[in-house]
Write a protein that holds these residues in place. Structure first.
Motif, short mmCIF file in Angstrom:
data_model
loop_
_atom_site.label_atom_id
_atom_site.label_comp_id
_atom_site.label_asym_id
_atom_site.label_seq_id
_atom_site.Cartn_x
_atom_site.Cartn_y
_atom_site.Cartn_z
N UNK A 165 0.84 -1.21 0.00
CA UNK A 165 0.00 0.00 0.00
C UNK A 165 0.87 1.26 0.00
N UNK A 166 1.87 1.28 0.87
CA UNK A 166 2.77 2.44 0.93
C UNK A 166 3.55 2.61 -0.37
N UNK A 167 4.05 1.52 -0.92
CA UNK A 167 4.84 1.59 -2.15
C UNK A 167 3.98 2.04 -3.33
N UNK A 168 2.76 1.54 -3.41
CA UNK A 168 1.87 1.95 -4.50
C UNK A 168 1.52 3.44 -4.39
N UNK A 169 1.33 3.93 -3.17
CA UNK A 169 1.06 5.36 -2.97
C UNK A 169 2.28 6.18 -3.37
#
Length: 110
Positions: free
Chosen positions: A8-12
């Motif tokens: 989730x953090x990487x995609x954001x």
């Protein structure tokens, strides 16, 4: 950090990087310069190019981290194979190496 949170953090982060790259490319399209503009715009152009290169490297690191999640190798150091410390992944979820191996890698790249 669990892989769902990391993803989730990487995609954001990837979305933010893509927006930044798009904005920089849109604000500074390639154009012909008059002789009078050349000196002042060269430094602007150089700064934009450096920023785009940095953003591109960061984007590649985020893409690679997402690939490691998919491959089931996320959180393992590419250098020594040991787990990357949780605190490092919290700060830099795209980290591919432990601090020791990253230092060795950085010195080798110079």
């Amino acid at each position: 950090m669990d892989t769902a949170t990391a993803r989730t953090r990487l995609e954001a982060t990837l979305a933010e990087l893509d927006r930044s790259i798009t904005i920089l490319k849109g604000e500074h399209p390639e154009r012909e310069l008059s002789a009078a503009d050349a000196g002042s715009n060269l430094s602007d152009s150089d700064r934009v190019e450096a920023a785009l290169e940095s953003l591109g490297r960061h984007r590649n690191a985020v893409d690679a981290a997402l690939a490691r999640i998919s491959a089931g190798t996320y959180g393992r150091c590419l250098g020594c194979g040991k787990p990357v410390p949780e605190g490092r992944l919290e700060v830099r979820p795209e980290a591919a190496r432990c601090v020791t191996c990253q230092s060795k890698h950085d010195r080798a790249m110079r």
